[in-house]
Design a protein around this motif. Structure first.
Motif, PDB file in Angstrom:
ATOM      1  N   LEU A   1       0.833  -1.204   0.000  1.00  0.00           N
ATOM      2  CA  LEU A   1       0.000   0.000   0.000  1.00  0.00           C
ATOM      3  C   LEU A   1       0.866   1.251   0.000  1.00  0.00           C
ATOM      4  O   LEU A   1       1.963   1.252   0.556  1.00  0.00           O
ATOM      5  CB  LEU A   1      -0.890   0.034   1.241  1.00  0.00           C
ATOM      6  CG  LEU A   1      -2.211  -0.726   1.222  1.00  0.00           C
ATOM      7  CD1 LEU A   1      -2.821  -0.709   2.617  1.00  0.00           C
ATOM      8  CD2 LEU A   1      -3.179  -0.133   0.215  1.00  0.00           C
TER       9      LEU A   1
ATOM     10  N   GLN B   1       0.774   6.539   2.849  1.00  0.00           N
ATOM     11  CA  GLN B   1      -0.258   7.349   3.481  1.00  0.00           C
ATOM     12  C   GLN B   1      -1.514   6.550   3.797  1.00  0.00           C
ATOM     13  O   GLN B   1      -2.372   6.992   4.578  1.00  0.00           O
ATOM     14  CB  GLN B   1      -0.620   8.560   2.602  1.00  0.00           C
ATOM     15  CG  GLN B   1      -1.239   8.220   1.249  1.00  0.00           C
ATOM     16  CD  GLN B   1      -0.205   8.065   0.147  1.00  0.00           C
ATOM     17  OE1 GLN B   1       0.957   7.781   0.433  1.00  0.00           O
ATOM     18  NE2 GLN B   1      -0.620   8.280  -1.089  1.00  0.00           N
ATOM     19  N   LEU B   2      -1.655   5.349   3.236  1.00  0.00           N
ATOM     20  CA  LEU B   2      -2.811   4.507   3.521  1.00  0.00           C
ATOM     21  C   LEU B   2      -2.511   3.395   4.523  1.00  0.00           C
ATOM     22  O   LEU B   2      -3.430   2.749   5.030  1.00  0.00           O
ATOM     23  CB  LEU B   2      -3.339   3.868   2.228  1.00  0.00           C
ATOM     24  CG  LEU B   2      -3.918   4.805   1.172  1.00  0.00           C
ATOM     25  CD1 LEU B   2      -4.402   4.003  -0.029  1.00  0.00           C
ATOM     26  CD2 LEU B   2      -5.052   5.653   1.742  1.00  0.00           C
TER      27      LEU B   2
ATOM     28  N   ALA C   1      -5.183   1.597   7.016  1.00  0.00           N
ATOM     29  CA  ALA C   1      -5.485   0.203   6.683  1.00  0.00           C
ATOM     30  C   ALA C   1      -5.270  -0.709   7.870  1.00  0.00           C
ATOM     31  O   ALA C   1      -5.998  -1.700   8.054  1.00  0.00           O
ATOM     32  CB  ALA C   1      -4.621  -0.252   5.509  1.00  0.00           C
TER      33      ALA C   1
ATOM     34  N   GLY D   1      -7.586  -0.328  -0.573  1.00  0.00           N
ATOM     35  CA  GLY D   1      -7.476   1.042  -1.068  1.00  0.00           C
ATOM     36  C   GLY D   1      -8.815   1.582  -1.518  1.00  0.00           C
ATOM     37  O   GLY D   1      -9.161   2.735  -1.238  1.00  0.00           O
TER      38      GLY D   1
ATOM     39  N   LEU E   1     -10.889   2.380   1.594  1.00  0.00           N
ATOM     40  CA  LEU E   1     -10.419   3.578   2.285  1.00  0.00           C
ATOM     41  C   LEU E   1     -10.729   4.845   1.503  1.00  0.00           C
ATOM     42  O   LEU E   1     -10.918   5.913   2.092  1.00  0.00           O
ATOM     43  CB  LEU E   1      -8.917   3.476   2.553  1.00  0.00           C
ATOM     44  CG  LEU E   1      -8.491   2.366   3.518  1.00  0.00           C
ATOM     45  CD1 LEU E   1      -6.977   2.281   3.587  1.00  0.00           C
ATOM     46  CD2 LEU E   1      -9.057   2.611   4.908  1.00  0.00           C
ATOM     47  N   GLN E   2     -10.817   4.728   0.177  1.00  0.00           N
ATOM     48  CA  GLN E   2     -11.124   5.893  -0.650  1.00  0.00           C
ATOM     49  C   GLN E   2     -12.614   6.013  -0.961  1.00  0.00           C
ATOM     50  O   GLN E   2     -13.026   6.858  -1.751  1.00  0.00           O
ATOM     51  CB  GLN E   2     -10.312   5.823  -1.942  1.00  0.00           C
ATOM     52  CG  GLN E   2      -8.803   5.926  -1.697  1.00  0.00           C
ATOM     53  CD  GLN E   2      -7.985   5.726  -2.958  1.00  0.00           C
ATOM     54  OE1 GLN E   2      -8.120   6.474  -3.913  1.00  0.00           O
ATOM     55  NE2 GLN E   2      -7.135   4.714  -2.967  1.00  0.00           N
TER      56      GLN E   2
END
Length: 424
Positions: free
Chosen positions: A364, A367-368, A372, A399, A402-403
């Protein structure tokens, strides 16, 4: 010596006499698995079945020392919604509430301590409209994806109240069966705010000189020992090697701090770095990449200043070679792990049993990764399959979640906003 044999060695803590069964420490992280109702703060922070189950899994994974947390000592100044809280004004019995999680984490012979914290000015605006700090300063908006209100300077009475809260929480944990506590003096939280000349602008006995800026830490340690006179109860602290920001807590401060902490009979010092304003959980120098640990060079310089206290370095370690190298070089005596234990809660067990030689890769974007990790923690707690971020497919799935491109398959996780998944 064989690297696995190095990591298998126990460590005796100098002042409590407690023995860490191996060289691994599970560093404190935000879990967001306890009760949360923003309209009823008195009922927030109670350990849940999922929270207990999470620490049961980490205990089964044979991490020698397990750090619960982060656990706020004031319900108005939280690192995040959904974390466990020990507030002296609780209407519920915190001792009984914490007994199950401590017992679950200790069931396989591991030591268990809890990280006690107060977010101070790093309390997000959606948690508190009226944060407090050493001085009237403000955490910049956008740090860790959050917005913040300007903090006001704490009064003398409030400082002593905070000290009493840390001591009260320590007594609760002692009665609940925990082996000790860890003060959170790193990453820009309240103790870190007092330690830093950048955020501590006071001119009274709590600011100015290093002695004054650090006074709150040592008064807290004294207050804890007064509440819990049993010297077998571990005293620990997490501090920054450096704030990595102009005018902040620096290496000279850290050197003075570790010497004074040892004199105060602190068993374990966990070395980290950075604040919400400055990400330190990435390599600042090419020279540390081979050694993996982000803070190993700082630790090399700190070790000669310690004769008894045990030093732990957290951040960056992934493989047995560099882990064992840090110990054999006497850079540190314990290896702290965070995100790798969210992907593989049994990683130490697998290493010690020679099933693997290191953690799975995390592909990943940086920044994630911290955000996560919260979803992975929830999966562990819910006995669900853990998101595998070592593969492109797994990383793409998490991802998208999270987005906001995909709904989480685990509704339990949706109770707590993932924005601002801070470091502990």
């Amino acid at each position: 010596m064989d690297p696995v044999d190095v990591l298998s060695q126990p460590v005796k803590l100098p002042f409590s006499g407690k023995v860490v069964p191996n060289r691994f420490l599970k560093s404190a992280m935000t879990e967001r698995l306890c009760t949360w109702d923003p309209d009823n703060r008195a009922e927030c922070g109670k350990p849940t079945e999922a929270y207990v189950n999470l620490y049961k899994k980490w205990g089964e994974g044979q991490t020698g020392m397990i750090v619960l947390g982060n656990v706020p000592v004031h319900r108005e100044f939280l690192e995040a919604a959904g974390n466990a809280i020990i507030d002296k004004t609780n209407s519920w019995d915190a001792v009984e509430a914490f007994k199950p999680v401590v017992a679950a984490a200790k069931a396989h012979g591991m030591l268990v301590i809890a990280q006690l914290t107060h977010a101070g000015r790093q309390t997000a605006a959606h948690i508190s409209e009226h944060p407090v700090s050493a001085s009237a300063t403000k955490t910049p908006d956008g740090a860790m994806g959050m917005t913040f209100k300007t903090a006001r300077a704490m009064t003398e009475e409030e400082i002593w109240d905070a000290i009493d809260r840390w001591a009260f929480a320590s007594e609760v944990l002692y009665k609940a069966g925990a082996d000790g506590v860890q003060l959170h003096g790193a990453h820009g939280y309240l103790l870190s705010q007092f330690l830093s000349p950048r955020t501590n602008l006071r001119t009274d006995q709590w600011g100015g000189s290093f002695e004054n800026r650090s006074r709150i830490v040592f008064e807290t340690l004294k207050a804890i020992r007064k509440r819990v006179p049993d010297e077998a109860f571990i005293l620990s602290i997490k501090i920054n090697s450096h704030d990595f920001i102009d005018g902040g807590f620096d290496e000279q401060d850290c050197t003075a701090m570790v010497e004074r902490l040892e004199a105060a009979r602190v068993d374990l010092i966990e070395l980290s770095g950075g604040t919400y304003e400055t990400s330190a959980f990435e390599h600042k120098k090419e020279s540390t990449i081979r050694r993996e640990g982000f803070f190993v060079e700082f630790a090399d310089r700190m070790r000669p200043h310690l004769k008894q206290s045990v030093l732990c370095v957290t951040g960056g370690f992934r493989n047995v070679g560099p882990m064992a190298d840090a110990i054999t070089r006497n850079t540190c005596q314990i290896i702290g792990l965070g995100r790798p234990l969210c992907a593989e809660p049994d990683l130490p067990k697998k290493i010690l049993e020679r099933q693997v030689t290191g953690a799975k890769e995390n592909v990943l974007p940086f920044q994630l990764q911290i955000v996560a990790a919260v979803l992975q923690i929830h999966a562990i707690a819910e006995n669900a399959s853990v998101y595998d971020v070592s593969t492109k497919e797994g990383a793409d799935e998490i991802g998208d979640i999270l987005q906001g491109k995909k709904a989480s398959p685990r509704p339990e996780s949706a109770k707590y906003p993932l924005v601002g998944s801070g470091r502990s």
